[in-house]
Design a protein around this motif. Structure first.
Motif, PDB file in Angstrom:
ATOM      1  N   ALA A 365      50.126  60.062 -13.832  1.00  0.00           N
ATOM      2  CA  ALA A 365      50.804  59.669 -15.070  1.00  0.00           C
ATOM      3  C   ALA A 365      49.828  59.632 -16.237  1.00  0.00           C
ATOM      4  N   ASP A 366      50.315  60.042 -17.410  1.00  0.00           N
ATOM      5  CA  ASP A 366      49.513  59.951 -18.634  1.00  0.00           C
ATOM      6  C   ASP A 366      49.613  58.565 -19.249  1.00  0.00           C
ATOM      7  N   TYR A 367      50.808  57.938 -19.106  1.00  0.00           N
ATOM      8  CA  TYR A 367      51.057  56.621 -19.710  1.00  0.00           C
ATOM      9  C   TYR A 367      51.954  55.802 -18.788  1.00  0.00           C
ATOM     10  N   PHE A 368      51.991  54.486 -19.057  1.00  0.00           N
ATOM     11  CA  PHE A 368      52.749  53.555 -18.221  1.00  0.00           C
ATOM     12  C   PHE A 368      53.591  52.631 -19.104  1.00  0.00           C
ATOM     13  N   LEU A 369      54.905  52.645 -18.877  1.00  0.00           N
ATOM     14  CA  LEU A 369      55.820  51.707 -19.533  1.00  0.00           C
ATOM     15  C   LEU A 369      56.120  50.613 -18.508  1.00  0.00           C
ATOM     16  N   VAL A 370      55.594  49.409 -18.757  1.00  0.00           N
ATOM     17  CA  VAL A 370      55.627  48.342 -17.752  1.00  0.00           C
ATOM     18  C   VAL A 370      56.330  47.113 -18.311  1.00  0.00           C
ATOM     19  N   HIS A 371      56.573  46.151 -17.444  1.00  0.00           N
ATOM     20  CA  HIS A 371      57.092  44.849 -17.879  1.00  0.00           C
ATOM     21  C   HIS A 371      56.542  43.768 -16.962  1.00  0.00           C
ATOM     22  N   ASP A 372      56.791  42.502 -17.322  1.00  0.00           N
ATOM     23  CA  ASP A 372      56.195  41.386 -16.588  1.00  0.00           C
ATOM     24  C   ASP A 372      57.190  40.651 -15.695  1.00  0.00           C
ATOM     25  N   ARG A 373      58.339  41.278 -15.375  1.00  0.00           N
ATOM     26  CA  ARG A 373      59.225  40.717 -14.353  1.00  0.00           C
ATOM     27  C   ARG A 373      58.804  41.316 -13.013  1.00  0.00           C
ATOM     28  N   GLU A 374      58.411  40.463 -12.092  1.00  0.00           N
ATOM     29  CA  GLU A 374      57.914  40.938 -10.804  1.00  0.00           C
ATOM     30  C   GLU A 374      59.023  41.568  -9.966  1.00  0.00           C
ATOM     31  N   ILE A 375      58.649  42.524  -9.144  1.00  0.00           N
ATOM     32  CA  ILE A 375      59.528  43.091  -8.124  1.00  0.00           C
ATOM     33  C   ILE A 375      59.023  42.564  -6.788  1.00  0.00           C
ATOM     34  N   TYR A 376      59.851  41.786  -6.108  1.00  0.00           N
ATOM     35  CA  TYR A 376      59.424  41.212  -4.839  1.00  0.00           C
ATOM     36  C   TYR A 376      59.469  42.226  -3.703  1.00  0.00           C
ATOM     37  N   LEU A 377      60.447  43.145  -3.768  1.00  0.00           N
ATOM     38  CA  LEU A 377      60.573  44.096  -2.671  1.00  0.00           C
ATOM     39  C   LEU A 377      60.980  45.451  -3.234  1.00  0.00           C
ATOM     40  N   ARG A 378      60.162  46.467  -2.987  1.00  0.00           N
ATOM     41  CA  ARG A 378      60.457  47.802  -3.511  1.00  0.00           C
ATOM     42  C   ARG A 378      61.734  48.353  -2.903  1.00  0.00           C
ATOM     43  N   SER A 379      62.407  49.193  -3.667  1.00  0.00           N
ATOM     44  CA  SER A 379      63.652  49.786  -3.193  1.00  0.00           C
ATOM     45  C   SER A 379      63.882  51.107  -3.915  1.00  0.00           C
ATOM     46  N   ASP A 380      63.783  52.207  -3.171  1.00  0.00           N
ATOM     47  CA  ASP A 380      64.020  53.538  -3.734  1.00  0.00           C
ATOM     48  C   ASP A 380      65.488  53.705  -4.107  1.00  0.00           C
ATOM     49  N   ASP A 381      65.772  54.732  -4.913  1.00  0.00           N
ATOM     50  CA  ASP A 381      67.151  55.068  -5.246  1.00  0.00           C
ATOM     51  C   ASP A 381      67.889  55.580  -4.008  1.00  0.00           C
ATOM     52  N   SER A 382      69.141  55.169  -3.866  1.00  0.00           N
ATOM     53  CA  SER A 382      69.981  55.697  -2.791  1.00  0.00           C
ATOM     54  C   SER A 382      70.401  57.129  -3.121  1.00  0.00           C
TER      55      SER A 382
END
Length: 509
Positions: A365-382
């Motif tokens: 990635a060249d850049y990262f658009l992030v936020h400060d709400r944590e993700i407790y458990l990753r989940s890919d798209d269905s």
């Protein structure tokens, strides 16, 4: 104890009664208690409702015909994301309640309630998102009791704010007033927030340094249009995004991700945008617009304006509509489609933490658009495909997990650990089989760590202590090794073709 009441007819005396209801299913985090509150007041009932580890418990007092109507409407008109799987009602002594209230959650020894999956932004929140007069105008974390994050932000049951990653955000007076107002659709909405008190966006360069961007969304959109690769933090992890019409950008993403031919997922703002490059029939439209917002495999239009590198030598595109406010904001900048592929290295789990994303993806990635709400458990798209007259899951993950598959008969508590490729795990409780989100191929340490984390997390939030551990016969699978290393528990090894067959049998009752 029986009270005498008067319903406006001086000649009529009617006996008040009390009844306790226990409701199980998906009844937490979906606006169920506020719905009960409104329904009880509609029928002039007194009493209380509370979340419990088993679901929702409520006590109502009033005239028998009103309680009967209340019980009927409880099932018939429950919130759109709720699902009642078990309802029990028993008469109780009157408690002489003065009104109806929502009380504090009650913790019990066992957990039996179902947890709502993460679902897409609802129509009401989407309207507010783009309304300049609304106080949440362009706020990328807008939500209410009918939509937003659930499974990926919850740490334990009951589903209360203190048990989610939102506990670090203290609601401002305006948000608190909404949360406390029975007439507001954000009444007891656990992730409720606004720009004054909730999660915020930030924009990083590839070194992890925060960039000065007054509007991170507009900044990201401008860079995407210029052909850059932007890692975007979503609901269950990061995506790697590029403009799908920019052939050079798509090819560059493929090369950096070492993904030679496998199709890349697409996201478009509307059905009309998807129709520019793919055919969409009525059933596929229903899947695309469902609250689960899966990737749907669609037949390509030839010609179409997208880069041939999106899905080379393939008759299908995998497309989805936005499911978070942030996605809608980015796509409102005029893209026909963005490539939105899982942000990971080949065969590794998707990134979910800001620092982790920068460390693992800085050379992609060249850049990262992030936020400060944590993700407790990753989940890919269905991923779903319409075939043979039905929707078939190719990948069952975000938007669906952790809904159970209901079994014909109850079974002992079992943890089934799956095979090596496209791994998922499954826990059983009674007649319910809880299949995890997509974990991936167990070929490296990060994937194996995610596998073990998923097991720990599901056992905790579902309160299941398996009596039997099941695994593949293959001795070198990491899932098999995991089971064989466990002590003081019965183990069962299964030939995986047999597992395929009995899974199909179970899913079909």
């Amino acid at each position: 104890m029986i009270l005498k009441g008067n319903r406006g007819n001086p000649g009529m005396n009617t006996e008040c009664i009390a009844r306790k209801f226990r409701v199980n299913g998906i009844v937490q985090g979906v606006g169920f208690r506020p719905f009960i509150y409104g329904l009880a007041n509609r029928y002039r009932l007194k009493g209380e409702v509370a979340n419990t580890s088993d679901g929702v418990s409520l006590h109502v007092e009033g005239f028998p015909e009103d309680i009967e109507s209340f019980g009927r409407d409880l099932v018939q008109y429950c919130p759109p994301m709720a699902r009642i799987t078990d309802l029990a009602a028993v008469d109780e002594p009157l408690g002489n309640y003065r009104n109806f209230s929502i009380t504090r959650s009650r913790h019990q020894k066992s957990v039996a309630t179902l947890i709502s999956p993460d679902v897409s932004i609802c129509a009401d929140c989407l309207r507010e998102l783009f309304d300049p007069a609304d106080r949440r105008y362009r706020y990328p974390f807008i939500n209410c009791t009918n939509c937003g994050p659930r499974y990926t932000i919850i740490d334990q049951i009951p589903y209360d704010r203190l048990n989610t990653c939102m506990r670090k955000f203290r609601m401002c007076p305006d948000c608190q007033a909404e949360y406390d107002d029975p007439g507001n659709r954000r009444f007891h909405a656990q992730p409720n927030a606004c720009a004054a008190c909730g999660p915020r966006l930030a924009f990083y360069d590839r070194t992890g340094k925060a960039m000065d961007a007054s509007d991170p969304v507009e900044h990201a959109a401008a860079l995407l249009k210029a052909g850059y690769i932007v890692a975007v933090k979503g609901l269950g992890g990061f995506h790697l995004a590029v403009d799908a019409e920019n052939n050079e950008a798509v090819l560059r993403l493929r090369q950096k991700k070492s993904r030679e031919e496998k199709p890349l997922a697409l996201m478009s703002a509307s059905l009309s945008d998807i129709a520019v490059y793919a055919y969409v029939d009525a059933e596929e439209e229903t899947l695309l617009t469902s609250p689960q917002r899966p990737i749907v495999l669609l037949r390509k239009r030839i010609p179409n304006p997208l880069s041939q590198q999106v899905s080379p030598r393939n008759k299908y595109f995998g497309a989805m509509l936005p499911y978070t406010p942030l996605h809608y904001l980015i796509l409102s900048s005029g893209f026909t489609a963005l490539v939105m592929t899982s942000a990971n290295r080949s065969e590794e789990p998707i990134a979910i933490e800001n620092d982790e994303a920068v460390a693992r993806l800085a050379d992609i990635a060249d850049y990262f658009l992030v936020h400060d709400r944590e993700i407790y458990l990753r989940s890919d798209d269905s991923i779903v495909k319409r075939t043979a007259g039905a929707a078939r899951f190719i990948r069952r993950s975000r938007g669906v997990v952790p809904l159970p598959v209901f079994l014909k008969n109850p079974v002992p508590p079992v943890l089934a650990c799956g095979a090596e490729q496209k791994n998922t795990v499954c826990l059983t409780r009674g007649n319910q089989a809880f299949i995890s989100q997509h974990i991936g191929d167990l070929e490296n340490l990060p994937a194996y760590d995610f596998f073990k984390l998923t097991i720990r997390h599901m056992q905790r939030i579902l309160d299941i202590r398996p009596q039997i551990l099941a695994c593949d016969l293959h001795p070198d699978y990491l899932s098999t090794r995991y089971v064989l290393e466990q002590e003081k528990v019965r183990k069962l090894q299964v030939q995986h073709h047999h597992a395929h067959v009995v899974s199909c049998m179970a899913e079909n009752g």
